[in-house]
Design a protein around this motif. Structure first.
Motif, PDB file in Angstrom:
ATOM      1  N   THR A  45       0.825  -1.208   0.000  1.00  0.00           N
ATOM      2  CA  THR A  45       0.000   0.000   0.000  1.00  0.00           C
ATOM      3  C   THR A  45       0.859   1.258   0.000  1.00  0.00           C
ATOM      4  O   THR A  45       0.621   2.181  -0.783  1.00  0.00           O
ATOM      5  CB  THR A  45      -0.931   0.004   1.226  1.00  0.00           C
ATOM      6  OG1 THR A  45      -1.814  -1.116   1.128  1.00  0.00           O
ATOM      7  CG2 THR A  45      -1.730   1.288   1.296  1.00  0.00           C
TER       8      THR A  45
ATOM      9  N   TRP B 221      -2.550   6.858  -6.627  1.00  0.00           N
ATOM     10  CA  TRP B 221      -3.886   7.418  -6.457  1.00  0.00           C
ATOM     11  C   TRP B 221      -3.932   8.673  -5.607  1.00  0.00           C
ATOM     12  O   TRP B 221      -4.956   9.346  -5.580  1.00  0.00           O
ATOM     13  CB  TRP B 221      -4.818   6.357  -5.872  1.00  0.00           C
ATOM     14  CG  TRP B 221      -4.308   5.727  -4.623  1.00  0.00           C
ATOM     15  CD1 TRP B 221      -3.385   4.742  -4.540  1.00  0.00           C
ATOM     16  CD2 TRP B 221      -4.677   6.053  -3.301  1.00  0.00           C
ATOM     17  NE1 TRP B 221      -3.160   4.434  -3.235  1.00  0.00           N
ATOM     18  CE2 TRP B 221      -3.937   5.213  -2.459  1.00  0.00           C
ATOM     19  CE3 TRP B 221      -5.566   6.974  -2.745  1.00  0.00           C
ATOM     20  CZ2 TRP B 221      -4.039   5.271  -1.068  1.00  0.00           C
ATOM     21  CZ3 TRP B 221      -5.670   7.029  -1.366  1.00  0.00           C
ATOM     22  CH2 TRP B 221      -4.913   6.173  -0.547  1.00  0.00           C
TER      23      TRP B 221
ATOM     24  N   SER C 121     -10.999  11.683  -4.593  1.00  0.00           N
ATOM     25  CA  SER C 121     -11.486  12.674  -3.635  1.00  0.00           C
ATOM     26  C   SER C 121     -10.314  13.322  -2.907  1.00  0.00           C
ATOM     27  O   SER C 121      -9.728  12.725  -2.023  1.00  0.00           O
ATOM     28  CB  SER C 121     -12.419  11.996  -2.628  1.00  0.00           C
ATOM     29  OG  SER C 121     -11.771  10.874  -2.066  1.00  0.00           O
TER      30      SER C 121
ATOM     31  N   LYS D 169      -5.693  14.247   6.624  1.00  0.00           N
ATOM     32  CA  LYS D 169      -6.728  13.206   6.674  1.00  0.00           C
ATOM     33  C   LYS D 169      -6.216  11.928   6.036  1.00  0.00           C
ATOM     34  O   LYS D 169      -6.525  10.825   6.493  1.00  0.00           O
ATOM     35  CB  LYS D 169      -8.004  13.686   5.971  1.00  0.00           C
ATOM     36  CG  LYS D 169      -9.064  12.590   5.788  1.00  0.00           C
ATOM     37  CD  LYS D 169     -10.424  13.007   6.316  1.00  0.00           C
ATOM     38  CE  LYS D 169     -11.512  11.959   6.048  1.00  0.00           C
ATOM     39  NZ  LYS D 169     -11.653  10.971   7.112  1.00  0.00           N
TER      40      LYS D 169
ATOM     41  N   ASP E 143      -6.386   8.563   8.214  1.00  0.00           N
ATOM     42  CA  ASP E 143      -7.221   7.459   7.748  1.00  0.00           C
ATOM     43  C   ASP E 143      -6.372   6.273   7.286  1.00  0.00           C
ATOM     44  O   ASP E 143      -6.732   5.113   7.500  1.00  0.00           O
ATOM     45  CB  ASP E 143      -8.132   7.924   6.602  1.00  0.00           C
ATOM     46  CG  ASP E 143      -9.402   8.599   7.123  1.00  0.00           C
ATOM     47  OD1 ASP E 143      -9.390   9.023   8.295  1.00  0.00           O
ATOM     48  OD2 ASP E 143     -10.383   8.689   6.359  1.00  0.00           O
TER      49      ASP E 143
ATOM     50  N   ILE F 235     -10.215  -2.221   8.681  1.00  0.00           N
ATOM     51  CA  ILE F 235     -11.331  -1.449   8.162  1.00  0.00           C
ATOM     52  C   ILE F 235     -12.667  -1.947   8.705  1.00  0.00           C
ATOM     53  O   ILE F 235     -13.653  -1.243   8.661  1.00  0.00           O
ATOM     54  CB  ILE F 235     -11.353  -1.488   6.620  1.00  0.00           C
ATOM     55  CG1 ILE F 235     -11.591  -2.899   6.101  1.00  0.00           C
ATOM     56  CG2 ILE F 235     -10.042  -0.950   6.075  1.00  0.00           C
ATOM     57  CD1 ILE F 235     -11.733  -2.965   4.599  1.00  0.00           C
TER      58      ILE F 235
ATOM     59  N   ARG G  22     -15.930  -0.234  -4.662  1.00  0.00           N
ATOM     60  CA  ARG G  22     -16.247   0.967  -3.886  1.00  0.00           C
ATOM     61  C   ARG G  22     -17.689   0.954  -3.402  1.00  0.00           C
ATOM     62  O   ARG G  22     -17.983   1.376  -2.281  1.00  0.00           O
ATOM     63  CB  ARG G  22     -15.992   2.223  -4.741  1.00  0.00           C
ATOM     64  CG  ARG G  22     -15.600   3.424  -3.905  1.00  0.00           C
ATOM     65  CD  ARG G  22     -15.447   4.658  -4.739  1.00  0.00           C
ATOM     66  NE  ARG G  22     -16.717   5.171  -5.184  1.00  0.00           N
ATOM     67  CZ  ARG G  22     -16.852   6.168  -6.064  1.00  0.00           C
ATOM     68  NH1 ARG G  22     -15.783   6.718  -6.601  1.00  0.00           N
ATOM     69  NH2 ARG G  22     -18.047   6.600  -6.400  1.00  0.00           N
TER      70      ARG G  22
ATOM     71  N   ASN H  32     -12.318   7.455   4.719  1.00  0.00           N
ATOM     72  CA  ASN H  32     -12.504   7.818   3.310  1.00  0.00           C
ATOM     73  C   ASN H  32     -12.618   6.563   2.453  1.00  0.00           C
ATOM     74  O   ASN H  32     -11.770   5.679   2.505  1.00  0.00           O
ATOM     75  CB  ASN H  32     -11.326   8.666   2.840  1.00  0.00           C
ATOM     76  CG  ASN H  32     -11.462   9.095   1.398  1.00  0.00           C
ATOM     77  OD1 ASN H  32     -11.201   8.309   0.498  1.00  0.00           O
ATOM     78  ND2 ASN H  32     -11.864  10.327   1.176  1.00  0.00           N
TER      79      ASN H  32
ATOM     80  N   ASP I  66     -12.526   5.948  -0.846  1.00  0.00           N
ATOM     81  CA  ASP I  66     -11.525   5.726  -1.888  1.00  0.00           C
ATOM     82  C   ASP I  66     -10.229   5.198  -1.278  1.00  0.00           C
ATOM     83  O   ASP I  66      -9.559   4.323  -1.845  1.00  0.00           O
ATOM     84  CB  ASP I  66     -11.236   7.025  -2.644  1.00  0.00           C
ATOM     85  CG  ASP I  66     -12.411   7.441  -3.510  1.00  0.00           C
ATOM     86  OD1 ASP I  66     -13.031   6.547  -4.110  1.00  0.00           O
ATOM     87  OD2 ASP I  66     -12.712   8.642  -3.567  1.00  0.00           O
ATOM     88  N   LEU I  67      -9.901   5.735  -0.124  1.00  0.00           N
ATOM     89  CA  LEU I  67      -8.697   5.282   0.555  1.00  0.00           C
ATOM     90  C   LEU I  67      -8.787   3.804   0.887  1.00  0.00           C
ATOM     91  O   LEU I  67      -7.815   3.052   0.709  1.00  0.00           O
ATOM     92  CB  LEU I  67      -8.483   6.113   1.816  1.00  0.00           C
ATOM     93  CG  LEU I  67      -7.211   5.819   2.608  1.00  0.00           C
ATOM     94  CD1 LEU I  67      -6.648   7.105   3.180  1.00  0.00           C
ATOM     95  CD2 LEU I  67      -7.461   4.810   3.717  1.00  0.00           C
ATOM     96  N   ILE I  68      -9.931   3.364   1.359  1.00  0.00           N
ATOM     97  CA  ILE I  68     -10.089   1.946   1.689  1.00  0.00           C
ATOM     98  C   ILE I  68      -9.953   1.078   0.443  1.00  0.00           C
ATOM     99  O   ILE I  68      -9.253   0.061   0.432  1.00  0.00           O
ATOM    100  CB  ILE I  68     -11.456   1.715   2.370  1.00  0.00           C
ATOM    101  CG1 ILE I  68     -11.474   2.414   3.732  1.00  0.00           C
ATOM    102  CG2 ILE I  68     -11.732   0.234   2.525  1.00  0.00           C
ATOM    103  CD1 ILE I  68     -12.817   2.334   4.443  1.00  0.00           C
TER     104      ILE I  68
ATOM    105  N   PHE J 235      -8.377   1.655  -2.366  1.00  0.00           N
ATOM    106  CA  PHE J 235      -7.029   1.566  -2.902  1.00  0.00           C
ATOM    107  C   PHE J 235      -6.054   0.933  -1.933  1.00  0.00           C
ATOM    108  O   PHE J 235      -5.069   0.326  -2.349  1.00  0.00           O
ATOM    109  CB  PHE J 235      -6.553   2.941  -3.359  1.00  0.00           C
ATOM    110  CG  PHE J 235      -7.158   3.305  -4.680  1.00  0.00           C
ATOM    111  CD1 PHE J 235      -6.672   2.747  -5.851  1.00  0.00           C
ATOM    112  CD2 PHE J 235      -8.240   4.158  -4.744  1.00  0.00           C
ATOM    113  CE1 PHE J 235      -7.250   3.051  -7.066  1.00  0.00           C
ATOM    114  CE2 PHE J 235      -8.823   4.474  -5.966  1.00  0.00           C
ATOM    115  CZ  PHE J 235      -8.334   3.920  -7.124  1.00  0.00           C
ATOM    116  N   SER J 236      -6.331   1.051  -0.663  1.00  0.00           N
ATOM    117  CA  SER J 236      -5.492   0.362   0.300  1.00  0.00           C
ATOM    118  C   SER J 236      -5.623  -1.149   0.106  1.00  0.00           C
ATOM    119  O   SER J 236      -4.627  -1.885   0.074  1.00  0.00           O
ATOM    120  CB  SER J 236      -5.900   0.771   1.712  1.00  0.00           C
ATOM    121  OG  SER J 236      -5.195   0.003   2.657  1.00  0.00           O
TER     122      SER J 236
END
Lengths: 193, 193
Positions: free
Chosen positions: A158, A165, A170, A176, A180, A189, B131, B147, B149-151, B153-154
DNA sequence: CTTTGAAACTAACAAGTGTTAGTCAATTAA
DNA sequence: TTAATTGACTAACACTTGTTAGTTTCAAAG
């Protein structure tokens, strides 16, 4: 290794952007030159070879990672704090060098033999240091007793592809992003674990 | 798109291995031919162009991902179960096609325009589907409200680069890989979250 | 001024690129 | 047995590659 001239830095910067788009092998010296509005032959007043350009792109950034994790590992702080700082290190370096990060992941194998060896040494050192941190976290019962290599590569996968990205989706602030991302990687998660 | 011949599959298999080592642009048709102990011109009895070889390597695998996530998303199961199955999907396809996975990450931009469009469509669809799953998980209060998107892509960063280290380090079984990876990604690595 | 140095240029090179044309041997179908 | 197909081959093409040699331009230093 002498000081880098301004023009060398310009070449490295332009090359990094192109390398990211198409990969090292698909970028010609004429491509790089055209992006600087000069001719390919003129590049050789500043660099000695195409592989030299790649080294210019990669080696400083690799050294920053080495230095960063060395400092973090030496600090007298908890394992979880070390991990948080490592995440921040990747975010900071990615924001500063988004294009070079792509070559760091995908183009390093095209380095000339000597540079390649120095690179892989640093990469191995980085991974080994992170693994030691993870292992001590497991021993201290702070980290779940999962396979330690798996944890290392899950984190690094990651962190190393952040450049892909960050800024695309977003547009979350750096702060943040850090908060996050740290939560997702360290705490997971899914709730009520 | 007709049926693929055995020889086409051999070419795709050999090419995938080389593409992984050096990247699409750095692999010549003569390289591929030499690995099959024939001459480069002979390849053209089976394929129409180098880009066609890349499409042969990529498009089936891309379709497998599309089909896999479509099936999973359509199932009447909890979000966390969907995520577990997505992780398993990536593990399975990576074990079956470790070399092609590299091109899926790094070489797709060299596809010919038509194939490139089909590829990016599938890729966008995959990311969008994931997503949506994540978002519904957040709405159901099953997933932490980070967030989204963060999840996405992670998770994908780790899953897409599995090929880089599966089989290299401490050879854990496919089963333990799946269990530990799911735990690390979904529940995190640090205790008492 | 004159000299020097940096950094651009043009021209060219040998090697390697993807690809096509045409040929030939061997296997399969009639 | 003959005809047709398959899949290898050699030879060559036009083009691109990284790189070198030699030249020119021009601002700074003497």
């Amino acid at each position: 290794m002498t000081e880098r001239s301004d023009r060398q830095n310009e070449i490295a910067s332009v090359a990094a952007r192109l390398f990211r788009q198409k990969g090292y092998a698909a970028v010609s010296m004429r491509d790089i030159a055209a992006s600087m509005h000069i001719k390919a032959a003129s590049l050789y007043n500043h660099i000695t070879s195409k592989q030299d350009v790649l080294a210019l792109v990669l080696m400083d950034l690799a050294a920053s990672f080495t230095q960063g994790i060395t400092t973090i590992d030496a600090a007298d702080i908890a394992v979880s704090e070390k991990l948080s700082r490592i995440i921040k290190l990747h975010i900071d370096l990615t924001i500063q060098n988004p294009h070079a990060m792509a070559s760091l992941n995908n183009d390093w194998m095209h380095l000339a033999p000597e540079a390649l060896e120095r690179f892989t040494e640093q990469r191995d050192f980085y991974e080994e240091t992170l693994r030691r941190i993870i292992r001590s976290g497991i021993e201290e019962r702070i980290i779940h007793p999962l396979n330690e290599d798996l944890i290392v590569f899950s984190l690094l996968s990651t962190l190393r592809t952040l450049y892909l990205w960050y800024g695309r989706k977003s547009n979350l602030s750096e702060q943040k992003l850090r908060v996050d991302l740290t939560a997702a990687l360290l705490n997971g998660i899914v709730k009520n674990s």
